[in-house]
Design a protein around this motif. Sequence first.
Motif, mmCIF file in Angstrom:
data_model
loop_
_atom_site.group_PDB
_atom_site.id
_atom_site.type_symbol
_atom_site.label_atom_id
_atom_site.label_comp_id
_atom_site.label_asym_id
_atom_site.label_seq_id
_atom_site.Cartn_x
_atom_site.Cartn_y
_atom_site.Cartn_z
ATOM 1 N N ARG A 65 0.804 -1.220 0.000
ATOM 2 C CA ARG A 65 0.000 0.000 0.000
ATOM 3 C C ARG A 65 0.841 1.275 0.000
ATOM 4 N NH1 ARG A 65 -3.573 0.057 4.928
ATOM 5 N NH2 ARG A 65 -4.369 1.950 3.931
ATOM 6 N N SER A 66 1.953 1.272 0.728
ATOM 7 C CA SER A 66 2.753 2.497 0.821
ATOM 8 C C SER A 66 3.218 2.960 -0.554
ATOM 9 C CB SER A 66 3.959 2.279 1.744
ATOM 10 O OG SER A 66 4.874 1.355 1.176
ATOM 11 N N ILE A 67 3.493 1.997 -1.447
ATOM 12 C CA ILE A 67 3.996 2.330 -2.782
ATOM 13 C C ILE A 67 2.868 2.443 -3.794
ATOM 14 C CG2 ILE A 67 5.470 1.524 -4.680
ATOM 15 C CD1 ILE A 67 7.212 0.144 -2.534
ATOM 16 N N ALA A 68 2.038 1.406 -3.882
ATOM 17 C CA ALA A 68 1.008 1.360 -4.926
ATOM 18 C C ALA A 68 -0.139 2.330 -4.674
ATOM 19 C CB ALA A 68 0.465 -0.064 -5.054
ATOM 20 N N GLU A 69 -0.453 2.588 -3.390
ATOM 21 C CA GLU A 69 -1.601 3.441 -3.083
ATOM 22 C C GLU A 69 -1.186 4.838 -2.615
ATOM 23 O OE1 GLU A 69 -4.342 1.505 -0.444
ATOM 24 O OE2 GLU A 69 -4.202 -0.406 -1.525
ATOM 25 N N VAL A 70 -0.364 4.924 -1.573
ATOM 26 C CA VAL A 70 -0.017 6.241 -1.019
ATOM 27 C C VAL A 70 0.834 7.042 -2.001
ATOM 28 C CG1 VAL A 70 1.090 7.477 0.870
ATOM 29 C CG2 VAL A 70 -0.214 5.391 1.339
ATOM 30 N N ILE A 71 1.935 6.445 -2.450
ATOM 31 C CA ILE A 71 2.773 7.126 -3.442
ATOM 32 C C ILE A 71 2.128 7.040 -4.823
ATOM 33 C CG2 ILE A 71 5.065 7.192 -4.521
ATOM 34 C CD1 ILE A 71 6.166 5.955 -1.946
ATOM 35 N N GLY A 72 1.389 5.968 -5.065
ATOM 36 C CA GLY A 72 0.703 5.801 -6.344
ATOM 37 C C GLY A 72 1.638 5.464 -7.482
ATOM 38 N N ALA A 73 2.782 4.833 -7.165
ATOM 39 C CA ALA A 73 3.788 4.522 -8.182
ATOM 40 C C ALA A 73 3.625 3.078 -8.633
ATOM 41 C CB ALA A 73 5.191 4.753 -7.627
ATOM 42 N N VAL A 74 3.157 2.890 -9.846
ATOM 43 C CA VAL A 74 2.959 1.560 -10.413
ATOM 44 C C VAL A 74 3.802 1.427 -11.678
ATOM 45 C CG1 VAL A 74 0.631 1.347 -9.470
ATOM 46 C CG2 VAL A 74 0.952 2.340 -11.750
ATOM 47 N N ARG A 75 3.816 0.231 -12.232
ATOM 48 C CA ARG A 75 4.562 -0.012 -13.464
ATOM 49 C C ARG A 75 3.982 0.827 -14.595
ATOM 50 N NH1 ARG A 75 5.714 -6.003 -16.082
ATOM 51 N NH2 ARG A 75 6.611 -5.295 -18.074
ATOM 52 N N PRO A 76 4.838 1.436 -15.420
ATOM 53 C CA PRO A 76 4.321 2.231 -16.542
ATOM 54 C C PRO A 76 3.471 1.383 -17.482
ATOM 55 C CG PRO A 76 6.689 2.576 -16.248
ATOM 56 C CD PRO A 76 6.313 1.433 -15.369
ATOM 57 N N GLY A 77 2.389 1.971 -17.968
ATOM 58 C CA GLY A 77 1.500 1.299 -18.916
ATOM 59 C C GLY A 77 1.408 2.077 -20.212
ATOM 60 N N ASP A 78 0.304 1.890 -20.911
ATOM 61 C CA ASP A 78 0.122 2.567 -22.202
ATOM 62 C C ASP A 78 -0.113 4.060 -22.041
ATOM 63 O OD1 ASP A 78 0.411 0.158 -23.528
ATOM 64 O OD2 ASP A 78 -1.738 -0.286 -23.479
ATOM 65 N N GLN A 79 -0.792 4.442 -20.975
ATOM 66 C CA GLN A 79 -1.093 5.843 -20.726
ATOM 67 C C GLN A 79 -0.188 6.379 -19.623
ATOM 68 O OE1 GLN A 79 -3.311 7.592 -22.597
ATOM 69 N NE2 GLN A 79 -3.624 5.721 -23.791
ATOM 70 N N ILE A 80 0.579 7.410 -19.952
ATOM 71 C CA ILE A 80 1.519 8.003 -18.994
ATOM 72 C C ILE A 80 1.067 9.418 -18.639
ATOM 73 C CG2 ILE A 80 3.904 8.740 -18.588
ATOM 74 C CD1 ILE A 80 3.616 5.739 -18.721
ATOM 75 N N GLU A 81 0.934 9.673 -17.348
ATOM 76 C CA GLU A 81 0.636 11.014 -16.864
ATOM 77 C C GLU A 81 1.956 11.681 -16.491
ATOM 78 O OE1 GLU A 81 -2.315 11.002 -13.745
ATOM 79 O OE2 GLU A 81 -3.172 9.137 -14.538
ATOM 80 N N LYS A 82 2.198 12.856 -17.014
ATOM 81 C CA LYS A 82 3.491 13.499 -16.823
ATOM 82 C C LYS A 82 3.757 13.856 -15.364
ATOM 83 C CE LYS A 82 3.769 15.311 -21.530
ATOM 84 N NZ LYS A 82 3.872 16.522 -22.383
ATOM 85 N N ILE A 83 2.707 14.221 -14.642
ATOM 86 C CA ILE A 83 2.893 14.613 -13.241
ATOM 87 C C ILE A 83 2.407 13.478 -12.355
ATOM 88 C CG2 ILE A 83 2.445 16.381 -11.498
ATOM 89 C CD1 ILE A 83 1.976 18.364 -13.668
ATOM 90 N N ARG A 84 3.165 12.392 -12.413
ATOM 91 C CA ARG A 84 2.892 11.212 -11.591
ATOM 92 C C ARG A 84 4.169 10.381 -11.537
ATOM 93 N NH1 ARG A 84 -1.782 6.488 -12.350
ATOM 94 N NH2 ARG A 84 -1.006 5.189 -10.645
ATOM 95 N N LEU A 85 4.343 9.629 -10.438
ATOM 96 C CA LEU A 85 5.504 8.757 -10.310
ATOM 97 C C LEU A 85 5.179 7.351 -10.815
ATOM 98 C CD1 LEU A 85 6.860 9.755 -6.780
ATOM 99 C CD2 LEU A 85 7.874 10.329 -8.996
#
Length: 337
Positions: free
Chosen positions: A225-245
């Motif tokens: 949860r600390s990484i996937a939810e709180v930081i919200g950092a997941v493996r890059p996919g097809d859609q990339i948001e520039k202001i996101r980790l």
Amino acid sequence: MKTFLSGLALFCALTPSQAQDKFRVMEYNVENLFDCSHDSLKNDYEFQPDSPRGWTKARYYDKLAKIAKVILAAGDKQVPDLVGLCEVENEHCVQDLVKNSPLRDAGYDFAITQSPDERGIDVVLLYQPATFRHLSTHAIGIPSKEIDRRPTRDILHVSGRIVTGDTLDVFVCHMPSRSGGEKQSEPYRLFTAGYLRRAADSVMAVRQHPNVIVMGDFNDYPSNRSIAEVIGAVRPGDQIEKIRLYNLMDGKEGGTYRYRGEWGTLDQMMVSGYLLEGNERIRAKYEDAQILKFPFLLEEDDRYGGESPSRTYWGKKYHGGYSDHLPVLLELELKEE
């Protein structure tokens, strides 16, 4: 001032024939790099010559040499431009690493936190002044008393200018341990991850070109949860948001740490979406992040089978290896104007 000017001169002296095409970023938990001197304000008694661990000057300098060997091996023909280190006791240890080990000729400078951690553990960023012109250093403290916890490591935020003219914002962190159990200790990592997320979001909100790198020992796996939810950092996919980790270690085979025969990735390398797709001069790719598995870092696991990191200590017994973690490396592609 002298160090800054010499680094600036090297930075400005780069010619097209010397131009970089790669910018290497490494992270390594070095497993308890302590000197042999007691700090009266810290609980460092277990790493003294008269302690049950028997931590001597000879063992200390051997460990420095081993850390230097790993960093030099990671660089191939070009030493890493940035190296984030976790589990370093103090500035004296870093000075010895960059001045009194085989790393002495690499020319590293460094930034370090001064954390309230009870054992004196800090995080460090080594940098090449010729390829990363230091602009600022900031330590982000974690108010542990708010959730009735022991003090933890500060998060290190360093900004610098690279040869393309871009500014990199680099965060190095060592999240609270799993001591006492994963579930019992998880709230502290969630709390600390919130501070990292807000700091990274603030940088990405104010930078016109948010080139952000976050690395360290998170004491959690990519799916936690600390990484996937709180930081919200997941493996890059097809859609990339520039202001996101995005977490470049999510989904990598193997791991950086082995617990009871099972590999897991506790050491993460994250980048902003802008570094993945938004910048023409510097670019990160998922496939260019890797776990370094040099043969000399591994040994046979007599208990569980397979291979494990060759560590410095097994419990309080000196083993003489490198670290209980494996390092990670990211190679950024550069295109100078």
